[in-house]
Design a protein around this motif. Sequence first.
Motif, PDB file in Angstrom:
ATOM      1  N   ALA A  38       6.263   1.356   2.381  1.00 50.86           N
ATOM      2  CA  ALA A  38       5.908   0.138   3.308  1.00 50.86           C
ATOM      3  C   ALA A  38       5.159   0.151   4.295  1.00 50.86           C
ATOM      4  CB  ALA A  38       7.238  -0.892   3.026  1.00 50.86           C
ATOM      5  N   ARG A  39       5.359   1.025   5.475  1.00 52.33           N
ATOM      6  CA  ARG A  39       4.981   1.364   6.726  1.00 52.33           C
ATOM      7  C   ARG A  39       5.978   0.510   7.225  1.00 52.33           C
ATOM      8  NH1 ARG A  39      -1.173   1.635   4.995  1.00 52.33           N
ATOM      9  NH2 ARG A  39      -0.689   3.384   3.489  1.00 52.33           N
ATOM     10  N   CYS A  40       6.800   0.240   7.458  1.00 57.45           N
ATOM     11  CA  CYS A  40       8.319  -1.221   8.148  1.00 57.45           C
ATOM     12  C   CYS A  40       7.841  -0.238   9.248  1.00 57.45           C
ATOM     13  CB  CYS A  40       9.035  -1.140   7.232  1.00 57.45           C
ATOM     14  SG  CYS A  40      10.437  -2.109   7.809  1.00 57.45           S
ATOM     15  N   PRO A  41       7.981  -1.202  10.208  1.00 57.79           N
ATOM     16  CA  PRO A  41       7.699  -1.493  11.579  1.00 57.79           C
ATOM     17  C   PRO A  41       9.388  -1.247  11.899  1.00 57.79           C
ATOM     18  CG  PRO A  41       7.654  -4.031  10.661  1.00 57.79           C
ATOM     19  CD  PRO A  41       7.185  -2.430   9.405  1.00 57.79           C
ATOM     20  N   LEU A  66       3.207  -9.195   7.605  1.00 56.50           N
ATOM     21  CA  LEU A  66       2.321  -7.708   8.552  1.00 56.50           C
ATOM     22  C   LEU A  66       1.095  -7.152   7.267  1.00 56.50           C
ATOM     23  CD1 LEU A  66       5.393  -6.935  10.491  1.00 56.50           C
ATOM     24  CD2 LEU A  66       2.942  -7.952  10.839  1.00 56.50           C
ATOM     25  N   ARG A  67       0.184  -6.947   7.779  1.00 55.46           N
ATOM     26  CA  ARG A  67      -1.087  -6.595   6.600  1.00 55.46           C
ATOM     27  C   ARG A  67      -0.260  -4.946   6.655  1.00 55.46           C
ATOM     28  NH1 ARG A  67      -7.299  -7.112   6.910  1.00 55.46           N
ATOM     29  NH2 ARG A  67      -7.245  -6.278   8.478  1.00 55.46           N
ATOM     30  N   PRO A  68       0.075  -4.151   5.812  1.00 51.36           N
ATOM     31  CA  PRO A  68      -0.064  -2.760   5.870  1.00 51.36           C
ATOM     32  C   PRO A  68      -1.376  -1.667   6.309  1.00 51.36           C
ATOM     33  CG  PRO A  68       0.059  -3.561   3.737  1.00 51.36           C
ATOM     34  CD  PRO A  68      -0.007  -4.106   4.106  1.00 51.36           C
ATOM     35  N   GLY A  69      -2.036  -2.297   5.771  1.00 50.10           N
ATOM     36  CA  GLY A  69      -3.488  -1.291   5.664  1.00 50.10           C
ATOM     37  C   GLY A  69      -4.366  -2.186   5.651  1.00 50.10           C
ATOM     38  N   PRO A  70      -5.948  -1.742   5.882  1.00 47.88           N
ATOM     39  CA  PRO A  70      -7.252  -2.328   6.366  1.00 47.88           C
ATOM     40  C   PRO A  70      -7.393  -3.672   4.734  1.00 47.88           C
ATOM     41  CG  PRO A  70      -7.758  -0.783   6.622  1.00 47.88           C
ATOM     42  CD  PRO A  70      -6.408  -0.630   6.368  1.00 47.88           C
ATOM     43  N   ARG A 108      -2.230  -9.944  17.185  1.00 47.66           N
ATOM     44  CA  ARG A 108      -0.861  -9.931  17.026  1.00 47.66           C
ATOM     45  C   ARG A 108      -0.439  -9.962  18.387  1.00 47.66           C
ATOM     46  NH1 ARG A 108      -0.351  -4.995  14.584  1.00 47.66           N
ATOM     47  NH2 ARG A 108       0.126  -3.741  16.587  1.00 47.66           N
TER      48      ARG A 108
END
Lengths: 286, 89
Positions: A35-38, A231-235, A2
């Motif tokens: 969404a685990r938004c940054p 942005l990928r939120p998870g694998p 990243r």
Amino acid sequence: MRPGWIRVEVSDVDTVRRMDEILSRHRLHTVCWSARCPNIPRCWGASTATFMILGDVCTRSCRFCATKTGWPGGRVDPEEPERIARAVAELGLSYVVLTSVDRDDLPDGGAAHWAWVIAEVKRASPEAVVEALIPDFSGKRGSLETVISAGPHVVGHNLETVRRLTPRIRDPRASYELSLWVLKAVKELSPGILTKSSLLLGLGETAEEVRLAMEDLLEAGVDILVLGQYLRPGPDKAPVARYLSPEEFRELEEEALRMGFRAVVAGPLARTSFRAAEVYRELSCG
Amino acid sequence: MGRRKEVELADIVVPPLGDVQEVRVVRWLRDVGDEVEAGEAVAEVEAEKATFVIEAPVKGKLFAILVPEGRTAAPGEVIGKIAEKGDAE
């Protein structure tokens, strides 16, 4: 790997924690959280959040999104509208962004509940501007009418990605054409309403495909365009194909403004609700 | 007559970051014993979507690093302490 610009400064942890406490106390969901938004430290630190209504379980499963998938079986929390209205009033928000999960289990897709929430918020905070980031309601015009009749000031619906990637990235029940139809229908039903849509970039789209998507959104009458980095939120979600530089976002912003959008918010961490109040003020004063 | 100086310890906390279970502490930008200003970047933690720069909540001395580089922490966890010298006069 990243790049270094996907960084968020966390300056006011206490305000972020206070926001977390208020949202938990009112048992409210936010898309920020799901969404685990940054941008959480930034937005919650400024006491703004995007409320997610109709629960936290979505009937669809898109490959870019971390929200839980399931089938709530028609259940809706009748106390949610009042709880949201109370939280908005307690936080003293002057600009409220509402969104929801998809509710294919409800005959109207949740439109009546949407209208109820908007009405409650407006009743409790009459001065507040309400932005409704709506689902596609499976193309039911009556559902759109129901939501619009509650009087949101801004209606957003996200196209998310370019035409070619839509079947790969979004749930099979979503479609590029249907999303454009929703945006067009909102304008037809209420020409004075501001409409808004977002594209997530870095999913493997070409520059030409982005330009075509922007043309399609303009054709659908969209006023405000948001361009952000996927942005990928998870694998288990779609991988990031490419990180666009801040410079590329600036160029796209200029291009979109030249094409005719009334406002453009573009940047690696730009999201639909990002700078929403500021853009609304600019457009409604201009 | 001067009273005894009291040392207040302020927490350096990983903020709530949404539905994120853990973050990795990538880098401490200051060593234990360093003077730090309020708002100065002291640590970087990484989640799936982004890197977060954690700032010092108060002015003081970095007193303890509780979660070293390369280790994980949960949102809400205290990862370090700053000694804020308060003079109770």
